[in-house]
Design a protein around this motif. Structure first.
Motif, PDB file in Angstrom:
ATOM      1  N   VAL A   1      -5.550   9.920  -2.076  1.00 11.77           N
ATOM      2  CA  VAL A   1      -5.106   9.218  -0.721  1.00 11.77           C
ATOM      3  C   VAL A   1      -5.252   8.097  -0.960  1.00 11.77           C
ATOM      4  CG1 VAL A   1      -6.080   8.818   1.538  1.00 11.77           C
ATOM      5  CG2 VAL A   1      -5.825  11.316   0.600  1.00 11.77           C
ATOM      6  N   MET A   2      -6.165   7.541  -1.695  1.00  9.58           N
ATOM      7  CA  MET A   2      -6.356   5.872  -1.971  1.00  9.58           C
ATOM      8  C   MET A   2      -5.274   5.395  -2.751  1.00  9.58           C
ATOM      9  SD  MET A   2      -8.009   3.070  -1.803  1.00  9.58           S
ATOM     10  CE  MET A   2      -9.739   3.322  -1.756  1.00  9.58           C
ATOM     11  N   GLU A   3      -4.720   6.327  -3.811  1.00  6.44           N
ATOM     12  CA  GLU A   3      -3.506   5.490  -4.478  1.00  6.44           C
ATOM     13  C   GLU A   3      -2.300   5.783  -3.369  1.00  6.44           C
ATOM     14  OE1 GLU A   3      -3.434   8.530  -7.587  1.00  6.44           O
ATOM     15  OE2 GLU A   3      -5.072   7.317  -8.906  1.00  6.44           O
ATOM     16  N   ALA A   4      -2.212   6.416  -2.653  1.00  5.19           N
ATOM     17  CA  ALA A   4      -1.058   6.556  -1.729  1.00  5.19           C
ATOM     18  C   ALA A   4      -1.024   5.304  -0.712  1.00  5.19           C
ATOM     19  CB  ALA A   4      -0.969   7.798  -0.836  1.00  5.19           C
ATOM     20  N   MET A   5      -2.314   5.052  -0.096  1.00  6.30           N
ATOM     21  CA  MET A   5      -2.498   4.047   0.728  1.00  6.30           C
ATOM     22  C   MET A   5      -2.269   2.655   0.136  1.00  6.30           C
ATOM     23  SD  MET A   5      -5.142   1.489   1.838  1.00  6.30           S
ATOM     24  CE  MET A   5      -6.430   2.033   0.691  1.00  6.30           C
ATOM     25  N   LEU A   6      -2.579   2.544  -1.058  1.00 11.54           N
ATOM     26  CA  LEU A   6      -2.487   1.117  -1.748  1.00 11.54           C
ATOM     27  C   LEU A   6      -0.731   0.753  -2.132  1.00 11.54           C
ATOM     28  CD1 LEU A   6      -5.362   1.437  -4.760  1.00 11.54           C
ATOM     29  CD2 LEU A   6      -5.229  -0.102  -2.624  1.00 11.54           C
ATOM     30  N   LYS A   7      -0.032   1.825  -1.988  1.00 14.27           N
ATOM     31  CA  LYS A   7       1.434   1.470  -2.062  1.00 14.27           C
ATOM     32  C   LYS A   7       2.058   1.257  -0.791  1.00 14.27           C
ATOM     33  CE  LYS A   7       1.683   4.877  -5.929  1.00 14.27           C
ATOM     34  NZ  LYS A   7       2.106   6.323  -6.421  1.00 14.27           N
ATOM     35  N   MET A   8       1.344   1.336   0.424  1.00 11.85           N
ATOM     36  CA  MET A   8       1.781   1.179   1.616  1.00 11.85           C
ATOM     37  C   MET A   8       1.502   0.074   2.249  1.00 11.85           C
ATOM     38  SD  MET A   8       0.435   4.521   3.650  1.00 11.85           S
ATOM     39  CE  MET A   8       0.626   6.266   2.868  1.00 11.85           C
ATOM     40  N   ASN A   9       2.548  -0.646   3.096  1.00 15.92           N
ATOM     41  CA  ASN A   9       2.155  -1.789   3.960  1.00 15.92           C
ATOM     42  C   ASN A   9       1.365  -1.152   5.385  1.00 15.92           C
ATOM     43  OD1 ASN A   9       2.897  -3.702   2.029  1.00 15.92           O
ATOM     44  ND2 ASN A   9       4.711  -3.753   2.903  1.00 15.92           N
ATOM     45  N   LYS A  10       2.207  -0.678   6.294  1.00 16.24           N
ATOM     46  CA  LYS A  10       1.952  -0.089   7.460  1.00 16.24           C
ATOM     47  C   LYS A  10       1.401   1.246   6.953  1.00 16.24           C
ATOM     48  CE  LYS A  10       4.838   1.641  10.227  1.00 16.24           C
ATOM     49  NZ  LYS A  10       5.829   1.840  11.482  1.00 16.24           N
ATOM     50  N   ILE A  11       0.230   1.719   7.520  1.00 18.74           N
ATOM     51  CA  ILE A  11      -0.171   3.188   7.025  1.00 18.74           C
ATOM     52  C   ILE A  11       0.669   4.136   7.562  1.00 18.74           C
ATOM     53  CG2 ILE A  11      -2.174   4.557   6.870  1.00 18.74           C
ATOM     54  CD1 ILE A  11      -2.511   2.125   5.142  1.00 18.74           C
ATOM     55  N   ILE A  12       1.247   5.163   6.915  1.00 17.06           N
ATOM     56  CA  ILE A  12       1.864   6.258   7.287  1.00 17.06           C
ATOM     57  C   ILE A  12       1.053   7.410   7.268  1.00 17.06           C
ATOM     58  CG2 ILE A  12       4.135   7.595   6.972  1.00 17.06           C
ATOM     59  CD1 ILE A  12       4.483   4.675   8.153  1.00 17.06           C
ATOM     60  N   ILE A  13       0.722   8.118   8.417  1.00 19.51           N
ATOM     61  CA  ILE A  13      -0.087   9.367   8.392  1.00 19.51           C
ATOM     62  C   ILE A  13       0.425  10.633   7.484  1.00 19.51           C
ATOM     63  CG2 ILE A  13      -1.169  10.911   9.817  1.00 19.51           C
ATOM     64  CD1 ILE A  13      -1.674   8.756  11.973  1.00 19.51           C
ATOM     65  N   ARG A  14       1.797  10.828   7.548  1.00 14.46           N
ATOM     66  CA  ARG A  14       2.295  11.905   7.000  1.00 14.46           C
ATOM     67  C   ARG A  14       2.308  11.699   5.709  1.00 14.46           C
ATOM     68  NH1 ARG A  14       6.825   9.464   9.069  1.00 14.46           N
ATOM     69  NH2 ARG A  14       8.313   8.755   7.615  1.00 14.46           N
ATOM     70  N   ASP A  15       2.395  10.521   4.963  1.00 13.10           N
ATOM     71  CA  ASP A  15       2.180  10.313   3.604  1.00 13.10           C
ATOM     72  C   ASP A  15       0.833  10.478   3.169  1.00 13.10           C
ATOM     73  OD1 ASP A  15       4.913   9.982   3.645  1.00 13.10           O
ATOM     74  OD2 ASP A  15       4.735   7.653   3.661  1.00 13.10           O
ATOM     75  N   LEU A  16      -0.072  10.140   3.977  1.00 12.91           N
ATOM     76  CA  LEU A  16      -1.217  10.391   3.747  1.00 12.91           C
ATOM     77  C   LEU A  16      -1.938  11.724   3.415  1.00 12.91           C
ATOM     78  CD1 LEU A  16      -3.355   7.636   5.972  1.00 12.91           C
ATOM     79  CD2 LEU A  16      -2.697   7.318   3.484  1.00 12.91           C
ATOM     80  N   GLU A  17      -1.350  12.401   4.570  1.00 12.25           N
ATOM     81  CA  GLU A  17      -1.485  13.920   4.600  1.00 12.25           C
ATOM     82  C   GLU A  17      -0.713  14.622   3.174  1.00 12.25           C
ATOM     83  OE1 GLU A  17       0.166  14.648   8.611  1.00 12.25           O
ATOM     84  OE2 GLU A  17      -1.759  14.602   9.512  1.00 12.25           O
ATOM     85  N   ALA A  18       0.235  14.175   2.974  1.00 14.09           N
ATOM     86  CA  ALA A  18       1.036  14.723   1.976  1.00 14.09           C
ATOM     87  C   ALA A  18       0.373  14.546   0.631  1.00 14.09           C
ATOM     88  CB  ALA A  18       2.265  14.127   1.541  1.00 14.09           C
ATOM     89  N   ALA A  19      -0.604  13.438   0.466  1.00 14.41           N
ATOM     90  CA  ALA A  19      -1.321  13.197  -0.845  1.00 14.41           C
ATOM     91  C   ALA A  19      -2.498  13.884  -0.592  1.00 14.41           C
ATOM     92  CB  ALA A  19      -1.674  11.726  -0.932  1.00 14.41           C
ATOM     93  N   TYR A  20      -3.165  14.135   0.482  1.00 18.28           N
ATOM     94  CA  TYR A  20      -4.317  14.763   0.589  1.00 18.28           C
ATOM     95  C   TYR A  20      -4.178  16.411   0.188  1.00 18.28           C
ATOM     96  CZ  TYR A  20      -8.445  16.528   2.948  1.00 18.28           C
ATOM     97  OH  TYR A  20      -9.774  17.131   3.048  1.00 18.28           O
TER      98      TYR A  20
END
Length: 141
Positions: A119-138
């Motif tokens: 999740v941290m790695e996914a978040m570090l690639k984002m500008n605006k936080i996208i919940i579905r991308d966090l969920e996918a990583a999780y």
């Protein structure tokens, strides 16, 4: 007055800043000259001239419950300002905000270090936080 209250020193137009912030947040109001509230959190403001500048060393963390809320606040708070990485924006007055969905904090504090790292790695690639991308990583297997 609460024990600790944020005090924002603007170069000029603190009254305009109060109107701006209370127009963005649903549960916000001006409470007096030089004071306003967002969701019960009081803020004090003052026009201090060119001596004080806002920096990213202090930011206002906005806990969002949905992607729609993230999207709305991300756009409104960055209008006339700057969009940055990891959910950060700077508004037109130079105040830094973190527009963060509450699920991010839940995922980052997961006891499974592999999940929280993804999740941290996914978040570090984002500008605006996208919940579905966090969920996918999780949920990645």
């Amino acid at each position: 007055m609460k024990k600790v209250t944020p005090f924002l020193m603007f170069e000029k137009d603190s009254a305009g800043a109060m109107k701006y912030y209370t127009s963005i947040f649903k549960n916000a109001k001006i409470t007096g000259p030089g004071s306003f509230e967002i969701d019960g959190q009081e803020f004090l403001v003052y026009d201090g001239g060119p001596y004080f500048k806002f920096t990213e060393g202090i930011s206002l963390f906005v806990n969002c419950e949905s992607q729609a809320e993230v999207d709305e606040l991300w756009e409104k708070l960055s209008a006339g300002g700057e969009k940055s990485q990891c959910g950060w924006v700077k508004d037109k007055y130079g105040v830094s905000w973190q527009v963060i969905p509450s699920i991010l904090m839940k995922y980052l504090s997961d006891p499974d270090p592999v999940k929280s790292k993804r999740v941290m790695e996914a978040m570090l690639k984002m500008n605006k936080i996208i919940i579905r991308d966090l969920e996918a990583a999780y949920q990645q297997k």
